[in-house]
Each structure stands twice: as C-alpha cells, then as structure tokens.
Write a protein that holds these residues in place. Structure first.
Motif, mmCIF file in Angstrom:
data_model
loop_
_atom_site.group_PDB
_atom_site.id
_atom_site.type_symbol
_atom_site.label_atom_id
_atom_site.label_comp_id
_atom_site.label_asym_id
_atom_site.label_seq_id
_atom_site.Cartn_x
_atom_site.Cartn_y
_atom_site.Cartn_z
ATOM 1 N N LEU A 1 14.342 18.013 0.676
ATOM 2 C CA LEU A 1 14.535 17.515 2.046
ATOM 3 C C LEU A 1 13.424 18.004 2.978
ATOM 4 C CD1 LEU A 1 18.395 17.831 2.517
ATOM 5 C CD2 LEU A 1 17.047 15.744 2.294
ATOM 6 N N GLU A 2 12.981 19.240 2.779
ATOM 7 C CA GLU A 2 11.907 19.777 3.616
ATOM 8 C C GLU A 2 10.603 19.024 3.368
ATOM 9 O OE1 GLU A 2 13.779 21.864 1.565
ATOM 10 O OE2 GLU A 2 15.123 22.498 3.166
ATOM 11 N N GLU A 3 10.340 18.668 2.116
ATOM 12 C CA GLU A 3 9.130 17.919 1.787
ATOM 13 C C GLU A 3 9.208 16.492 2.318
ATOM 14 O OE1 GLU A 3 7.559 20.013 -2.320
ATOM 15 O OE2 GLU A 3 9.235 18.604 -2.453
ATOM 16 N N ILE A 4 10.399 15.890 2.266
ATOM 17 C CA ILE A 4 10.567 14.537 2.793
ATOM 18 C C ILE A 4 10.368 14.544 4.309
ATOM 19 C CG2 ILE A 4 12.212 12.657 3.159
ATOM 20 C CD1 ILE A 4 13.360 13.354 0.377
ATOM 21 N N ALA A 5 10.817 15.602 4.975
ATOM 22 C CA ALA A 5 10.630 15.703 6.424
ATOM 23 C C ALA A 5 9.143 15.732 6.786
ATOM 24 C CB ALA A 5 11.330 16.948 6.961
ATOM 25 N N GLU A 6 8.307 16.154 5.833
ATOM 26 C CA GLU A 6 6.859 16.177 6.035
ATOM 27 C C GLU A 6 6.189 15.205 5.077
ATOM 28 O OE1 GLU A 6 5.715 20.246 5.658
ATOM 29 O OE2 GLU A 6 6.951 20.877 7.336
ATOM 30 N N LEU A 7 6.748 14.020 4.950
ATOM 31 C CA LEU A 7 6.276 12.992 4.023
ATOM 32 C C LEU A 7 4.813 12.622 4.270
ATOM 33 C CD1 LEU A 7 7.313 11.209 1.704
ATOM 34 C CD2 LEU A 7 7.920 9.494 3.406
ATOM 35 N N GLU A 8 4.372 12.756 5.506
ATOM 36 C CA GLU A 8 2.991 12.404 5.835
ATOM 37 C C GLU A 8 1.980 13.261 5.069
ATOM 38 O OE1 GLU A 8 4.612 15.253 8.932
ATOM 39 O OE2 GLU A 8 5.295 13.383 8.043
ATOM 40 N N ASN A 9 2.378 14.430 4.615
ATOM 41 C CA ASN A 9 1.469 15.294 3.850
ATOM 42 C C ASN A 9 1.153 14.728 2.471
ATOM 43 O OD1 ASN A 9 1.505 17.074 5.988
ATOM 44 N ND2 ASN A 9 3.094 18.350 5.106
ATOM 45 N N PHE A 10 1.934 13.765 2.004
ATOM 46 C CA PHE A 10 1.737 13.185 0.681
ATOM 47 C C PHE A 10 0.981 11.862 0.729
ATOM 48 C CE2 PHE A 10 5.441 15.921 0.424
ATOM 49 C CZ PHE A 10 5.110 16.709 -0.663
ATOM 50 N N VAL A 11 0.548 11.476 1.924
ATOM 51 C CA VAL A 11 -0.198 10.231 2.094
ATOM 52 C C VAL A 11 -1.677 10.583 2.208
ATOM 53 C CG1 VAL A 11 -0.501 8.187 3.533
ATOM 54 C CG2 VAL A 11 1.776 9.168 3.242
ATOM 55 N N ASP A 12 -2.492 9.977 1.357
ATOM 56 C CA ASP A 12 -3.926 10.294 1.321
ATOM 57 C C ASP A 12 -4.681 9.764 2.534
ATOM 58 O OD1 ASP A 12 -3.687 11.628 -1.086
ATOM 59 O OD2 ASP A 12 -4.127 9.842 -2.266
ATOM 60 N N TYR B 1 0.833 -1.202 0.000
ATOM 61 C CA TYR B 1 0.000 0.000 0.000
ATOM 62 C C TYR B 1 0.869 1.253 0.000
ATOM 63 C CZ TYR B 1 -3.379 3.479 1.538
ATOM 64 O OH TYR B 1 -4.152 4.591 1.622
ATOM 65 N N ILE B 2 1.909 1.265 0.829
ATOM 66 C CA ILE B 2 2.814 2.409 0.888
ATOM 67 C C ILE B 2 3.536 2.579 -0.448
ATOM 68 C CG2 ILE B 2 4.934 3.294 1.942
ATOM 69 C CD1 ILE B 2 3.975 2.076 4.565
ATOM 70 N N GLN B 3 4.032 1.491 -1.021
ATOM 71 C CA GLN B 3 4.714 1.553 -2.311
ATOM 72 C C GLN B 3 3.799 2.134 -3.380
ATOM 73 O OE1 GLN B 3 5.710 -2.580 -2.782
ATOM 74 N NE2 GLN B 3 7.847 -2.250 -2.195
ATOM 75 N N ASP B 4 2.578 1.643 -3.443
ATOM 76 C CA ASP B 4 1.633 2.126 -4.448
ATOM 77 C C ASP B 4 1.315 3.604 -4.247
ATOM 78 O OD1 ASP B 4 1.547 -0.366 -5.616
ATOM 79 O OD2 ASP B 4 -0.355 -0.945 -4.683
ATOM 80 N N GLY B 5 1.155 4.008 -3.008
ATOM 81 C CA GLY B 5 0.861 5.408 -2.734
ATOM 82 C C GLY B 5 1.979 6.338 -3.186
ATOM 83 N N LEU B 6 3.225 5.974 -2.872
ATOM 84 C CA LEU B 6 4.357 6.800 -3.289
ATOM 85 C C LEU B 6 4.534 6.784 -4.803
ATOM 86 C CD1 LEU B 6 6.909 5.915 -0.493
ATOM 87 C CD2 LEU B 6 5.744 8.088 -0.829
ATOM 88 N N ARG B 7 4.342 5.629 -5.417
ATOM 89 C CA ARG B 7 4.459 5.531 -6.873
ATOM 90 C C ARG B 7 3.376 6.381 -7.547
ATOM 91 N NH1 ARG B 7 4.387 0.331 -7.251
ATOM 92 N NH2 ARG B 7 6.623 0.174 -6.952
ATOM 93 N N ASN B 8 2.150 6.339 -7.024
ATOM 94 C CA ASN B 8 1.060 7.136 -7.592
ATOM 95 C C ASN B 8 1.324 8.629 -7.438
ATOM 96 O OD1 ASN B 8 -0.323 4.872 -8.419
ATOM 97 N ND2 ASN B 8 -1.611 4.791 -6.603
ATOM 98 N N GLU B 9 1.917 9.016 -6.313
ATOM 99 C CA GLU B 9 2.259 10.425 -6.108
ATOM 100 C C GLU B 9 3.271 10.882 -7.156
ATOM 101 O OE1 GLU B 9 2.192 14.187 -4.690
ATOM 102 O OE2 GLU B 9 0.891 12.560 -4.034
ATOM 103 N N ARG B 10 4.265 10.052 -7.439
ATOM 104 C CA ARG B 10 5.267 10.387 -8.447
ATOM 105 C C ARG B 10 4.604 10.544 -9.817
ATOM 106 N NH1 ARG B 10 10.121 6.340 -9.383
ATOM 107 N NH2 ARG B 10 8.353 4.966 -9.589
#
Length: 132
Positions: free
Chosen positions: A60-71, A14-23
C-alpha cells in the motif's frame, strides 16, 4: 474529436505497458536471486502455484507513491497528482488485471464506482500531463 480519442487510447496503452513491464522486471530480478532448481522441481512448483507473479505485488505504501515506478518524468508528475485511492484502482486494474467488479469488492465500492474512479483518474492524469 477522434484524434483526441486516439491520443487517450495511446496514453492508456502507454500506462498499461509501463506497469506490465515493471511487473516483468520485478519478476526477472527475483528469479536472479533464487538458486537454480532442477527443471522438474520448477515445473511442479508452477503446477502447484501458477500465479507466482502475485508474490511481487506492491505494498500500500508503494502504491501511494506509484509515480516512483513510472520512467517518464512528465507522466510521473501527472500520476503524482492523483489520490491514493485513484492510484489503487489504476494499479489493480492495469497491474493486477482485475475487473471493475473485483476492484469494487476489494475497495468496498460498486463496480460502477470503480469504473468511474478509474476513468476520472485517467482524465486527471491526461489533464495534468497536458498542462505541464
């Protein structure tokens, strides 16, 4: 025991798919902003630079707030419990699709350290997710 392992595999997928879809979403959004070019020019550009998705990596700032990219809100809260270093390793592994050796060389740790950090981060996400 096997059902817990299956749940873990499903969660990781699920995490892999979410990150791949974001990309993919970021890439598609950027393509809408670019003026249309003739097909020949686009093909030449692809031949010269086939890894065009690297232009849409997180800072790096966006990665520090990675939770913002999870639906998923619950999963987002679980990801928020991680340290920035853990988020960086997960991002590099699932989004940049780097292996443990490459992650270790970029972060300055061994490949075993990168692997251990990634597995522990996933365990922390899973524990936080289950406790919510």
């Amino acid at each position: 025991m096997s059902s817990e392992r299956e749940v873990s595999k499903m969660f990781i997928r699920y995490i892999q798919d979410g990150l791949r879809n974001e990309r993919i979403d970021r890439y598609r959004a950027s393509r809408r902003l670019i003026n249309t070019t003739p097909l020949e020019d686009w093909l030449l550009e692809e031949i010269r630079e086939p890894y065009h998705l690297q232009d849409f990596t997180l800072t790096l700032e966006e990665i520090a707030e990675l939770e913002n990219f999870v639906d998923d809100e619950r999963l987002s809260k679980a990801v928020a419990t991680l340290s920035t270093a853990d988020k960086m390793v997960l991002y590099q592994y699932y989004y940049d699709e780097l292996n443990d050796v490459e992650i270790g060389s970029q972060v300055g740790i061994t490949s075993q350290g990168a692997n251990k950090r990634r597995r522990r981060a996933l365990q922390r996400i899973k524990a936080a997710y289950e406790n919510m």
